[in-house]
Design a protein around this motif. Structure first.
Motif, PDB file in Angstrom:
ATOM      1  N   UNK A 141      89.499 -25.923  14.954  1.00  0.00           N
ATOM      2  CA  UNK A 141      89.224 -24.611  15.798  1.00  0.00           C
ATOM      3  C   UNK A 141      88.223 -23.866  15.311  1.00  0.00           C
ATOM      4  N   UNK A 142      88.113 -23.721  16.689  1.00  0.00           N
ATOM      5  CA  UNK A 142      86.482 -23.227  17.301  1.00  0.00           C
ATOM      6  C   UNK A 142      86.199 -21.499  17.218  1.00  0.00           C
ATOM      7  N   UNK A 143      85.491 -21.580  16.209  1.00  0.00           N
ATOM      8  CA  UNK A 143      84.675 -20.173  15.876  1.00  0.00           C
ATOM      9  C   UNK A 143      83.332 -19.846  16.941  1.00  0.00           C
TER      10      UNK A 143
ATOM     11  N   UNK B  25      76.048 -23.359  15.864  1.00  0.00           N
ATOM     12  CA  UNK B  25      76.076 -25.431  15.085  1.00  0.00           C
ATOM     13  C   UNK B  25      74.998 -25.889  16.079  1.00  0.00           C
ATOM     14  N   UNK B  26      74.971 -26.752  15.510  1.00  0.00           N
ATOM     15  CA  UNK B  26      73.919 -27.715  16.791  1.00  0.00           C
ATOM     16  C   UNK B  26      74.747 -28.090  17.568  1.00  0.00           C
ATOM     17  N   UNK B  27      74.145 -28.017  18.982  1.00  0.00           N
ATOM     18  CA  UNK B  27      75.023 -28.223  20.246  1.00  0.00           C
ATOM     19  C   UNK B  27      76.143 -27.033  20.685  1.00  0.00           C
ATOM     20  N   UNK B  28      76.087 -25.913  19.827  1.00  0.00           N
ATOM     21  CA  UNK B  28      76.998 -24.859  20.246  1.00  0.00           C
ATOM     22  C   UNK B  28      76.163 -24.079  20.976  1.00  0.00           C
TER      23      UNK B  28
ATOM     24  N   UNK C 105      84.466 -24.748  29.221  1.00  0.00           N
ATOM     25  CA  UNK C 105      83.584 -25.080  27.637  1.00  0.00           C
ATOM     26  C   UNK C 105      84.160 -25.163  26.452  1.00  0.00           C
ATOM     27  N   UNK C 106      84.410 -23.908  26.142  1.00  0.00           N
ATOM     28  CA  UNK C 106      85.942 -24.299  24.770  1.00  0.00           C
ATOM     29  C   UNK C 106      86.916 -24.961  24.547  1.00  0.00           C
TER      30      UNK C 106
ATOM     31  N   UNK D  40      88.521 -30.167  22.395  1.00  0.00           N
ATOM     32  CA  UNK D  40      88.873 -32.235  23.127  1.00  0.00           C
ATOM     33  C   UNK D  40      88.038 -32.751  22.469  1.00  0.00           C
ATOM     34  N   UNK D  41      87.028 -32.006  22.637  1.00  0.00           N
ATOM     35  CA  UNK D  41      85.849 -33.396  21.347  1.00  0.00           C
ATOM     36  C   UNK D  41      86.228 -33.010  19.610  1.00  0.00           C
TER      37      UNK D  41
END
Length: 279
Positions: free
Chosen positions: A114-116, A229-232, A103-104, A109-110
């Motif tokens: 860096x993702x939290x 976040x929204x859509x997290x 999923x990450x 890609x989107x």
């Protein structure tokens, strides 16, 4: 060596150990510093090896966890330090870890940043380390653990990863911000005396969560959902009897795409959902 292994296997089988042959070989390999496949090629001084080996076999025969004896547990590609005071990661949780990584990758890609990620009730740090290892600097993981007994193991296991921050905290009160994903393998087993003996070697606070296994999850969800976040995305492992209850909890908190996932034994094992607050 063959006779020694056979004797050890018989001892463990008589003690009710579920996998006596595998455990006998793993303990021998641990003592000799080799892999189980290399045992046949080891030259061993029986008079020196046997006393130490059978001392460890007797510990396993009392149903002390194999991972405590070997001081390590494998989780996917990782070998983690474990022992008394920290929850031993189970293979079933690897399914959650794999799904989280997949999923990450799509989220990266989107968003191309860096993702939290937060790993709640991190214990040994298994989920945090798995994600950090798989994705490198594409993610930063905040691993949260309350137990002072578990934290020395956690620190050791997350030390190789500059993209993990370890926080001592209570997941029912911890405040986070801007999370792209939350994962958790919290305590979720209903209080019972009917489990395999090895389960009770894990810390009680890391395994059990009240009469129905749901004492912590509703409180934890209410505390951490606003940090997404929204859509997290959130993913929570649970007892095989409580998947619908976990779904109901998430449905109360502006979550969509609430999905149950099954484990290797085709039992309900974790739930994923997407945060969709009203705009």
């Amino acid at each position: 060596m063959r006779e020694i292994l056979a004797q050890a296997e018989a001892t463990l089988a008589n003690a009710g150990v579920a996998s006596p042959r595998v455990d006998a070989r793993l303990i021998a390999a641990h003592l000799l510093g080799c892999t189980p496949l290399e045992l046949s090629f080891q030259r061993v001084d029986v008079d020196t090896f046997a006393p130490d080996y059978f001392q460890l076999i007797q510990r396993r025969a009392t149903r002390e966890p194999l991972q405590h004896i070997c001081q390590s547990a494998f989780f996917g590609p990782l070998e983690l330090r474990v022992g008394p005071g920290v929850f031993i990661p189970r293979p079933e949780t690897e399914l959650l870890a794999e799904y989280a990584v997949d999923t990450l990758k799509k989220l990266y890609q989107k968003h191309r940043r860096q993702l939290l990620v937060a790993d709640l009730c991190t214990g040994s740090g298994a989920l945090a380390a798995y994600i950090a290892h798989a994705l490198g600097e594409k993610v930063h993981v905040v691993a949260i653990e309350l137990s002072e007994d578990a934290l020395p193991y956690t620190r050791t296991n997350v030390a190789p990863y500059s993209n993990i921050s370890l926080v001592r905290g209570d997941v029912s009160t911890t405040m986070l911000r801007g999370m792209d994903m939350i994962v958790s393998n919290p305590p979720y087993v209903p209080e019972t005396l009917d489990l395999e003996q090895e389960v009770y070697a894990d810390p009680h606070m890391a395994v059990f969560s009240g009469a129905n296994g749901m004492d912590l999850i509703p409180t934890m969800v209410a505390a951490v959902i606003p940090s997404l976040r929204s859509n997290g995305v959130i993913m929570i492992e649970h007892d095989d009897s409580t998947q619908e209850a976990v779904k109901d909890v998430l449905a109360q908190h502006a979550m969509s795409n609430i999905t149950g996932h099954r484990d290797y034994a085709d039992k309900p094992r974790f739930v994923s959902a997407v945060y969709s607050p009203a705009t």
